[in-house]
Motif scaffolding. Structure first.
Motif, PDB file in Angstrom:
ATOM      1  N   SER A 292      79.744 109.736  95.226  1.00 44.58           N
ATOM      2  CA  SER A 292      79.124 109.972  93.929  1.00 44.58           C
ATOM      3  C   SER A 292      78.740 108.649  93.276  1.00 44.58           C
ATOM      4  O   SER A 292      79.598 107.821  92.993  1.00 44.58           O
ATOM      5  N   HIS A 293      77.435 108.453  93.097  1.00 48.38           N
ATOM      6  CA  HIS A 293      76.952 107.273  92.388  1.00 48.38           C
ATOM      7  C   HIS A 293      76.552 107.610  90.958  1.00 48.38           C
ATOM      8  O   HIS A 293      76.280 106.718  90.156  1.00 48.38           O
ATOM      9  N   ASP A 294      76.440 108.905  90.644  1.00 46.98           N
ATOM     10  CA  ASP A 294      75.987 109.335  89.336  1.00 46.98           C
ATOM     11  C   ASP A 294      74.646 108.701  88.999  1.00 46.98           C
ATOM     12  O   ASP A 294      73.640 109.029  89.596  1.00 46.98           O
ATOM     13  N   ASP A 295      74.642 107.720  88.081  1.00 41.48           N
ATOM     14  CA  ASP A 295      73.369 107.116  87.657  1.00 41.48           C
ATOM     15  C   ASP A 295      73.038 105.833  88.407  1.00 41.48           C
ATOM     16  O   ASP A 295      71.969 105.259  88.190  1.00 41.48           O
ATOM     17  N   GLY A 296      73.936 105.348  89.259  1.00 43.86           N
ATOM     18  CA  GLY A 296      73.651 104.104  89.962  1.00 43.86           C
ATOM     19  C   GLY A 296      74.914 103.375  90.346  1.00 43.86           C
ATOM     20  O   GLY A 296      75.990 103.975  90.451  1.00 43.86           O
ATOM     21  N   GLN A 297      74.784 102.075  90.507  1.00 46.37           N
ATOM     22  CA  GLN A 297      75.890 101.328  91.112  1.00 46.37           C
ATOM     23  C   GLN A 297      75.803  99.838  90.817  1.00 46.37           C
ATOM     24  O   GLN A 297      74.730  99.266  90.753  1.00 46.37           O
ATOM     25  N   PHE A 298      76.993  99.249  90.593  1.00 42.53           N
ATOM     26  CA  PHE A 298      77.130  97.800  90.665  1.00 42.53           C
ATOM     27  C   PHE A 298      77.254  97.435  92.137  1.00 42.53           C
ATOM     28  O   PHE A 298      78.174  97.897  92.810  1.00 42.53           O
ATOM     29  N   SER A 299      76.393  96.615  92.640  1.00 42.64           N
ATOM     30  CA  SER A 299      76.500  96.185  94.028  1.00 42.64           C
ATOM     31  C   SER A 299      77.322  94.910  94.125  1.00 42.64           C
ATOM     32  O   SER A 299      77.578  94.221  93.129  1.00 42.64           O
ATOM     33  N   GLY A 300      77.709  94.570  95.360  1.00 44.27           N
ATOM     34  CA  GLY A 300      78.398  93.314  95.585  1.00 44.27           C
ATOM     35  C   GLY A 300      77.560  92.126  95.154  1.00 44.27           C
ATOM     36  O   GLY A 300      78.085  91.113  94.671  1.00 44.27           O
ATOM     37  N   SER A 301      76.246  92.246  95.301  1.00 41.75           N
ATOM     38  CA  SER A 301      75.348  91.152  94.922  1.00 41.75           C
ATOM     39  C   SER A 301      75.401  90.884  93.418  1.00 41.75           C
ATOM     40  O   SER A 301      75.442  89.731  92.985  1.00 41.75           O
ATOM     41  N   TYR A 302      75.384  91.935  92.609  1.00 42.94           N
ATOM     42  CA  TYR A 302      75.461  91.768  91.158  1.00 42.94           C
ATOM     43  C   TYR A 302      76.806  91.176  90.756  1.00 42.94           C
ATOM     44  O   TYR A 302      76.882  90.232  89.956  1.00 42.94           O
ATOM     45  N   LEU A 303      77.874  91.705  91.316  1.00 42.10           N
ATOM     46  CA  LEU A 303      79.201  91.191  90.999  1.00 42.10           C
ATOM     47  C   LEU A 303      79.320  89.718  91.385  1.00 42.10           C
ATOM     48  O   LEU A 303      79.849  88.900  90.629  1.00 42.10           O
ATOM     49  N   TYR A 304      78.814  89.381  92.576  1.00 41.73           N
ATOM     50  CA  TYR A 304      78.856  87.998  93.049  1.00 41.73           C
ATOM     51  C   TYR A 304      78.108  87.077  92.092  1.00 41.73           C
ATOM     52  O   TYR A 304      78.594  85.984  91.747  1.00 41.73           O
ATOM     53  N   ALA A 305      76.950  87.509  91.636  1.00 37.94           N
ATOM     54  CA  ALA A 305      76.110  86.663  90.786  1.00 37.94           C
ATOM     55  C   ALA A 305      76.741  86.389  89.426  1.00 37.94           C
ATOM     56  O   ALA A 305      76.458  85.356  88.807  1.00 37.94           O
TER      57      ALA A 305
ATOM     58  N   LEU B 243      74.985 105.517  80.671  1.00 38.43           N
ATOM     59  CA  LEU B 243      74.862 105.455  82.119  1.00 38.43           C
ATOM     60  C   LEU B 243      76.266 105.510  82.717  1.00 38.43           C
ATOM     61  O   LEU B 243      77.253 105.149  82.053  1.00 38.43           O
ATOM     62  N   ARG B 244      76.338 105.941  83.947  1.00 37.27           N
ATOM     63  CA  ARG B 244      77.617 105.988  84.662  1.00 37.27           C
ATOM     64  C   ARG B 244      77.372 105.390  86.033  1.00 37.27           C
ATOM     65  O   ARG B 244      76.722 105.981  86.905  1.00 37.27           O
ATOM     66  N   LEU B 245      77.885 104.175  86.241  1.00 35.56           N
ATOM     67  CA  LEU B 245      77.569 103.373  87.416  1.00 35.56           C
ATOM     68  C   LEU B 245      78.837 103.068  88.198  1.00 35.56           C
ATOM     69  O   LEU B 245      79.777 102.468  87.658  1.00 35.56           O
ATOM     70  N   LEU B 246      78.863 103.469  89.460  1.00 41.51           N
ATOM     71  CA  LEU B 246      80.006 103.184  90.311  1.00 41.51           C
ATOM     72  C   LEU B 246      80.134 101.681  90.531  1.00 41.51           C
ATOM     73  O   LEU B 246      79.171 101.018  90.919  1.00 41.51           O
ATOM     74  N   VAL B 247      81.323 101.135  90.284  1.00 48.25           N
ATOM     75  CA  VAL B 247      81.572  99.708  90.504  1.00 48.25           C
ATOM     76  C   VAL B 247      82.096  99.557  91.927  1.00 48.25           C
ATOM     77  O   VAL B 247      83.249  99.868  92.219  1.00 48.25           O
TER      78      VAL B 247
ATOM     79  N   GLY C 259      72.296 111.405  92.931  1.00 55.21           N
ATOM     80  CA  GLY C 259      73.568 111.034  92.311  1.00 55.21           C
ATOM     81  C   GLY C 259      74.715 111.059  93.284  1.00 55.21           C
ATOM     82  O   GLY C 259      75.658 110.283  93.173  1.00 55.21           O
ATOM     83  N   THR C 260      74.657 111.966  94.263  1.00 54.76           N
ATOM     84  CA  THR C 260      75.644 111.977  95.339  1.00 54.76           C
ATOM     85  C   THR C 260      74.910 111.751  96.641  1.00 54.76           C
ATOM     86  O   THR C 260      74.025 112.528  97.006  1.00 54.76           O
ATOM     87  N   TYR C 261      75.250 110.674  97.339  1.00 52.80           N
ATOM     88  CA  TYR C 261      74.574 110.308  98.579  1.00 52.80           C
ATOM     89  C   TYR C 261      75.617 110.033  99.647  1.00 52.80           C
ATOM     90  O   TYR C 261      76.564 109.280  99.424  1.00 52.80           O
ATOM     91  N   ALA C 262      75.440 110.655 100.803  1.00 52.65           N
ATOM     92  CA  ALA C 262      76.398 110.510 101.910  1.00 52.65           C
ATOM     93  C   ALA C 262      77.819 110.811 101.449  1.00 52.65           C
ATOM     94  O   ALA C 262      78.781 110.184 101.875  1.00 52.65           O
ATOM     95  N   GLY C 263      77.941 111.803 100.545  1.00 57.14           N
ATOM     96  CA  GLY C 263      79.250 112.232 100.089  1.00 57.14           C
ATOM     97  C   GLY C 263      79.869 111.372  99.007  1.00 57.14           C
ATOM     98  O   GLY C 263      80.947 111.679  98.514  1.00 57.14           O
TER      99      GLY C 263
END
Length: 344
Positions: free
Chosen positions: A128-141, A51-55, A122-126
């Motif tokens: 690139s998220h590729d396969d997904g994303q680490f959100s602030g919520s996940y990082l916070y948790a 997977l390739r997830l934007l942090v 994979g690309t939304y609003a310019g």
């Protein structure tokens, strides 16, 4: 000229960290690719798929989960289902089976060990998220994270972590519910420009797509046309330009939202963050409502934009989510600006 930055493919197995690279006993270095100022997590499944997830500390999401796209879930043959959380329902799937040492810390949300599945390209609003994303919520948790920009490493710190003596602390603000829990995990940070404080989103995912003129002016590295930037509202952009007509402006400097909607960029000679001074820094203009209305509604107070990787690249940056504090250790291109605010 394309200043393509060769991808630093740092697929480190998650392992016990050592103080030599900014970790502490019990910390983990995540399998990561670093490209032109962005971190992408690259876990490997037991059947050899990555997977390739934007942090993205400024990325969307709730409930302590990272998210993957519908296309990624299909590729990994994951079965999706609905998870009801209060009055809401989200689509989730069990976390993929990862290779030992090549996985990710498990989510800790109310739906258990699952990932959120979103029907986002994979690309939304310019961006690139590729396969997904680490959100602030996940990082916070998950607790305390070190973004080692010079070393191109992402580290989840263990319980024994303590700030480096050379790191400057600065407080963060979070929107919280009645129980004191952060609602989204978006961090507000205060920097100073032209001697004035400026409240911004701490945004490791702030993305630039410079035009040829913007790329030539900024000299920022890009991969496949994308790099990092910081954002500023149009009203502050105009105020800076009126007060400092000598600050360089490229009127059609960025085309993240397509060539028909170019945005101006402005070069700020010096930015102060956590008692450090760096510069010059390019900011990309964004409409006021994007931050005053939408993003500020998810924060503890109104913000004027976002500070991104073109500032963070100078530092080893640790975000201590439980203590609402960020620590910045200078690696290059920065100098002490003032005595930083002490955090108890």
């Amino acid at each position: 000229m394309n200043h393509a930055l060769v991808a630093g493919v740092l697929s480190f197995a998650a392992m016990a960290a050592s103080p030599a690279f900014g970790g502490s006993p019990g910390s983990k270095v995540l399998p990561t690719v670093y490209e032109a100022g962005h971190f992408y997590a690259t876990p490997e499944t037991t059947n050899g798929q990555n997977l390739r997830l934007l942090v993205d500390t400024g990325g969307g999401g709730r409930y302590g989960m990272y998210w993957i796209t519908t296309a990624a879930a299909r590729r990994l043959l994951l079965k999706t289902r609905a998870c009801k959380i209060g009055d809401s329902s989200v689509t989730v799937a069990d976390v993929p089976e990862y290779q030992r040492g090549h996985g990710l810390p498990p989510p800790s949300g109310p739906c258990g060990n699952v990932v959120m599945v979103q029907n986002v390209p994979g690309t939304y609003a310019g961006i690139s998220h590729d396969d997904g994303q680490f959100s602030g919520s996940y990082l916070y948790a998950k607790g305390v994270w070190t973004f080692d920009y010079p070393g191109q490493r992402l580290i989840l710190q263990g319980n024994a972590w303590r700030p480096h003596p050379a790191a400057h602390p600065t407080p963060l603000g979070f929107q919280r519910d009645d129980q004191g829990h952060a609602t989204f995990g978006y961090a507000r940070i205060t920097i100073r420009v032209d001697g004035q404080p400026l409240d911004l989103l701490l945004d490791t995912g702030a993305t630039a797509h410079p035009t040829p003129a913007g790329e030539q002016a900024s000299g920022a590295p890009v991969v496949n046309g994308s790099g990092v930037t910081s954002y500023i509202t149009a009203s502050v952009f105009d105020r800076w330009h009126r007060a400092h007509p000598d600050w360089r402006v490229v009127r059609e400097g960025d085309e993240l939202f397509g060539p028909r909607h170019p945005m101006p960029i402005i070069e700020v000679p010096e930015v102060e963050i956590a008692g450090w001074s760096v510069g010059p820094v390019w900011f990309t203009e964004r409409p006021d409502p994007a931050f005053h209305d939408m993003m500020s509604s998810l924060m503890d107070k109104r913000i004027e934009g976002a500070v991104g990787g073109n500032v963070f690249r100078h530092f080893v940056m640790t975000i201590d989510y439980p203590q609402a504090t960020a620590y910045f250790r200078c690696a290059s291109g920065c100098k002490s600006a003032a005595k930083p605010r002490q955090v108890p």
